[in-house]
Write a protein that holds these residues in place. Structure first.
Motif, PDB file in Angstrom:
ATOM      1  N   ALA A  32       0.831  -1.206   0.000  1.00 48.51           N
ATOM      2  CA  ALA A  32       0.000   0.000   0.000  1.00 48.51           C
ATOM      3  C   ALA A  32       0.866   1.258   0.000  1.00 48.51           C
ATOM      4  O   ALA A  32       0.622   2.196  -0.768  1.00 48.51           O
ATOM      5  CB  ALA A  32      -0.932  -0.004   1.213  1.00 48.51           C
ATOM      6  N   ASP A  38       0.614   4.396  -2.697  1.00 49.82           N
ATOM      7  CA  ASP A  38       0.153   5.734  -2.335  1.00 49.82           C
ATOM      8  C   ASP A  38       0.515   5.997  -0.881  1.00 49.82           C
ATOM      9  O   ASP A  38      -0.151   5.518   0.024  1.00 49.82           O
ATOM     10  CB  ASP A  38      -1.369   5.848  -2.534  1.00 49.82           C
ATOM     11  N   LYS A  67       0.465   8.765   1.013  1.00 43.60           N
ATOM     12  CA  LYS A  67      -0.473   9.543   1.832  1.00 43.60           C
ATOM     13  C   LYS A  67      -1.662   8.689   2.256  1.00 43.60           C
ATOM     14  O   LYS A  67      -2.048   8.668   3.420  1.00 43.60           O
ATOM     15  CB  LYS A  67      -0.956  10.779   1.065  1.00 43.60           C
ATOM     16  N   ALA A  68      -2.235   7.961   1.280  1.00 49.50           N
ATOM     17  CA  ALA A  68      -3.379   7.111   1.606  1.00 49.50           C
ATOM     18  C   ALA A  68      -2.974   6.058   2.633  1.00 49.50           C
ATOM     19  O   ALA A  68      -3.751   5.737   3.529  1.00 49.50           O
ATOM     20  CB  ALA A  68      -3.934   6.453   0.347  1.00 49.50           C
ATOM     21  N   ALA A  69      -1.754   5.531   2.517  1.00 50.61           N
ATOM     22  CA  ALA A  69      -1.292   4.529   3.482  1.00 50.61           C
ATOM     23  C   ALA A  69      -1.248   5.119   4.886  1.00 50.61           C
ATOM     24  O   ALA A  69      -1.672   4.486   5.854  1.00 50.61           O
ATOM     25  CB  ALA A  69       0.081   3.997   3.080  1.00 50.61           C
ATOM     26  N   GLN A  70      -0.760   6.347   4.989  1.00 51.23           N
ATOM     27  CA  GLN A  70      -0.723   7.001   6.302  1.00 51.23           C
ATOM     28  C   GLN A  70      -2.126   7.157   6.869  1.00 51.23           C
ATOM     29  O   GLN A  70      -2.366   6.948   8.056  1.00 51.23           O
ATOM     30  CB  GLN A  70      -0.069   8.379   6.192  1.00 51.23           C
ATOM     31  N   LEU A  71      -3.064   7.514   5.989  1.00 53.69           N
ATOM     32  CA  LEU A  71      -4.443   7.713   6.442  1.00 53.69           C
ATOM     33  C   LEU A  71      -5.106   6.399   6.844  1.00 53.69           C
ATOM     34  O   LEU A  71      -6.139   6.398   7.504  1.00 53.69           O
ATOM     35  CB  LEU A  71      -5.269   8.400   5.348  1.00 53.69           C
ATOM     36  N   MET A  72      -4.533   5.269   6.446  1.00 53.62           N
ATOM     37  CA  MET A  72      -5.064   3.963   6.853  1.00 53.62           C
ATOM     38  C   MET A  72      -4.449   3.507   8.172  1.00 53.62           C
ATOM     39  O   MET A  72      -4.638   2.367   8.592  1.00 53.62           O
ATOM     40  CB  MET A  72      -4.773   2.900   5.775  1.00 53.62           C
ATOM     41  N   GLY A  73      -3.660   4.371   8.793  1.00 53.11           N
ATOM     42  CA  GLY A  73      -3.075   4.018  10.076  1.00 53.11           C
ATOM     43  C   GLY A  73      -1.748   3.290   9.957  1.00 53.11           C
ATOM     44  O   GLY A  73      -1.286   2.668  10.903  1.00 53.11           O
ATOM     45  N   ILE A  74      -1.136   3.362   8.766  1.00 58.60           N
ATOM     46  CA  ILE A  74       0.151   2.703   8.572  1.00 58.60           C
ATOM     47  C   ILE A  74       1.267   3.666   8.967  1.00 58.60           C
ATOM     48  O   ILE A  74       1.305   4.803   8.496  1.00 58.60           O
ATOM     49  CB  ILE A  74       0.304   2.256   7.104  1.00 58.60           C
ATOM     50  N   ASN A  75       2.142   3.212   9.839  1.00 57.55           N
ATOM     51  CA  ASN A  75       3.295   4.009  10.237  1.00 57.55           C
ATOM     52  C   ASN A  75       4.348   3.847   9.138  1.00 57.55           C
ATOM     53  O   ASN A  75       5.054   2.846   9.078  1.00 57.55           O
ATOM     54  CB  ASN A  75       3.802   3.497  11.586  1.00 57.55           C
TER      55      ASN A  75
END
Lengths: 244, 287
Positions: free
Chosen positions: B172, B176, B178-186
């Motif tokens: 992920a 993307d 930014k989208a990964a960060q928004l999914m809670g991925i550090n």
């Protein structure tokens, strides 16, 4: 205003490099409500959502979620607390399957244990995502991609959903379907803060709205109150938008 | 001019391709996730070869058995490099990590020079000089091991990337951030694991390379070239693409040697790489 404040933004300034995008913005979101952010392009709506999500940090002021200061936290910590964002342009993971996109939504520790339960909920809101589980996400239509983006957000088991420009570029019939889903999501007790270009639609759907103007809060109130202000009507909505 | 049949170089090229894919894998993963061209990747593979050489000559551990030690060691070293060097460099600018990678490359080359002299070394084991036969033709056993190692690592990594949370998070983040960060991925943590996995795969590649070809402290440069060639031919982001890219590179190398002589085998590879860059810059299987 109310003792049910879930998200409290107090006097924040936010910069993109040297450009100041938000000026002394304060905003309160009550638990369980559907709150809209209205404003022209570059008025700071997306900046505000990105700051709540922790992608940007305020230079001044604080953001509190359920009484906890989150203004210096990293995005993944904020997701763990229960705030999820459905970003502008959907930003689904294009090369992954629909199901994998949904599963990655449940990445944070708290959401993993509720994965199956939330997946069932998502499929109830958007049965089409179940049918297309194995399909590669980029091959979905625009409306389906938006459904996937919202579904992926729900998989994080949120208390508050930030939704950015959901209806951009979609057909009216698809937008109806999406708003129907949002109303159902709200009924489940999830708070919704959404950004929309479509002012008429926003006033029909939201409980309250904030109007942003070049990075400042220009007005706020219930949608009924906003509609009664003649000045507002003319300046932002045109004359007939409040008539349903 | 070569003589004899064309089947032998063809099979050897295909088998070698598995090894080339293994070398390229780490480079591809680090670029896909971190957008970093890891100039040190070839030297990390060479470090894998020398690590196995040290375990073999000093402690007496078979190179393949030694992977039990070197893979976790390289994995941890990868986490540390990302956390203490790359992570900090990324905070400064997007060019800084490139310079750090170049620095790591120089440090490894010179450390190996000091420790092992510039003489060429090889991982000689009882089985690395054996051969096997298909029909009437004989092939080195090490080539078969190379291919098997490539297939096993590819399948394992493919399973990891598509079936675990961490693997999906790495995928992920590469699609993307930014989208990964928004999914809670550090994403910092994901970068650390991507770099660590790249280093672990380099350790494995180093062992099988060392059993197939002799190596020197500066061999990393040619390993990096092979990795670049494989990634350019196969395209980024596809495990299968990397694998087939490796095989194409391997086949052109052995056929080049067969038709034009050993001195020209890499020349053919470079020509193919240039043609692909001109005609299909995203690679044969790239998106």
């Amino acid at each position: 205003m109310s003792d049910n404040v879930q998200l409290k933004i107090s006097n924040i300034d936010v910069f993109h490099g040297t450009f100041q995008a938000l000026w002394d913005v304060s905003l309160e979101v009550n638990g369980g409500e559907m709150l809209a952010l209205i404003g022209a392009n570059t008025s700071g709506k997306t900046t505000l959502l990105d700051t709540v999500s922790g992608l940007l940090h305020p230079a001044k002021g604080t953001i509190q979620f359920e009484g906890k200061d989150i203004s210096r936290m990293d995005p993944y910590q904020i997701v763990e607390l229960g705030i999820t964002q459905v970003p502008e342009g959907r930003r689904i993971f294009p090369e992954m399957s629909v199901l994998d996109n949904l599963i990655i939504g449940s990445y944070s520790a708290g959401a993993r244990s509720k994965k199956m339960e939330n997946l069932k909920q998502v499929y109830e809101h958007f049965p089409r995502l179940k049918e297309r589980g194995k399909q590669i996400a980029k091959t979905l239509s625009g409306g389906e991609q938006q459904m996937l983006a919202i579904g992926r957000g729900l998989m994080a088991d949120p208390k508050l959903m930030l939704i950015d420009e959901m209806s951009l570029g979609l057909a009216p019939i698809v937008i109806d379907e999406l708003f129907k889903a949002l109303r159902e999501i709200k009924k489940r007790g999830i708070t919704i803060l959404f950004v929309e270009q479509n002012v008429r639609r926003t006033l029909q759907e939201a409980d309250r709205a904030y109007i942003l103007e070049t990075g400042r809060v220009a007005l706020s109130g219930t949608t009924a109150q906003l509609c009664e202000e003649d000045q507002v009507k003319k300046a932002y909505f045109g004359t007939d938008v409040c008539g349903i | 001019m070569g003589s004899g049949d064309i089947i032998t170089p063809l099979v050897m090229g295909l088998l070698l391709g598995g090894l080339y894919a293994l070398i390229a894998l780490g480079l591809s993963m680090v670029f896909g996730v971190m957008r970093l061209i890891n100039l040190a990747h070839g030297d990390l593979v060479a470090l894998g070869s020398y690590g196995a050489y040290a375990l073999m000559t000093v402690v007496g551990i078979d190179p393949i058995v030694g992977l039990v030690i070197s893979v976790p060691a390289m994995f941890l070293l990868g986490l540390a490099i990302q956390k203490y060097l790359m992570g900090r460099a990324f905070a400064i600018s997007s060019e800084a990590p490139l310079i750090i990678a170049f620095g790591i490359s120089l440090v490894i080359q010179n450390a190996n020079q000091i420790a092992w002299t510039p003489l060429s070394r090889a991982l000689n084991t009882p089985y690395s000089h054996m051969s096997f036969t298909i029909g009437a033709r004989q092939f080195p056993l090490s080539y078969l091991l190379d291919f098997a190692a490539g297939v096993v690592v590819m399948l394992a990594l493919r399973y990891f990337l598509t079936s675990t949370y961490l693997g999906r998070a790495i995928t992920a983040a590469s699609q993307d951030k930014k989208a990964a960060q928004l999914m809670g991925i550090n994403t910092n943590r994901v970068y650390g694991y991507a770099f660590a996995i790249a280093m672990a795969s380099a350790a494995i590649a180093g062992v099988f390379l060392g059993m197939t070809f002799p190596f020197t402290p500066t061999s990393g440069v040619s390993f990096l070239t092979i990795a670049f060639g494989t990634v350019i031919i196969g395209g980024l982001g596809s495990m299968l693409g990397t694998f087939i890219g490796g095989m194409i590179l391997g086949v052109f190398q052995t056929l080049g040697g067969y038709f034009l002589g050993p001195a020209f085998q890499m020349l053919i590879v470079y020509v193919i790489v240039l043609v692909i860059l001109a005609v299909r810059p995203q690679g044969l299987f790239g998106r």
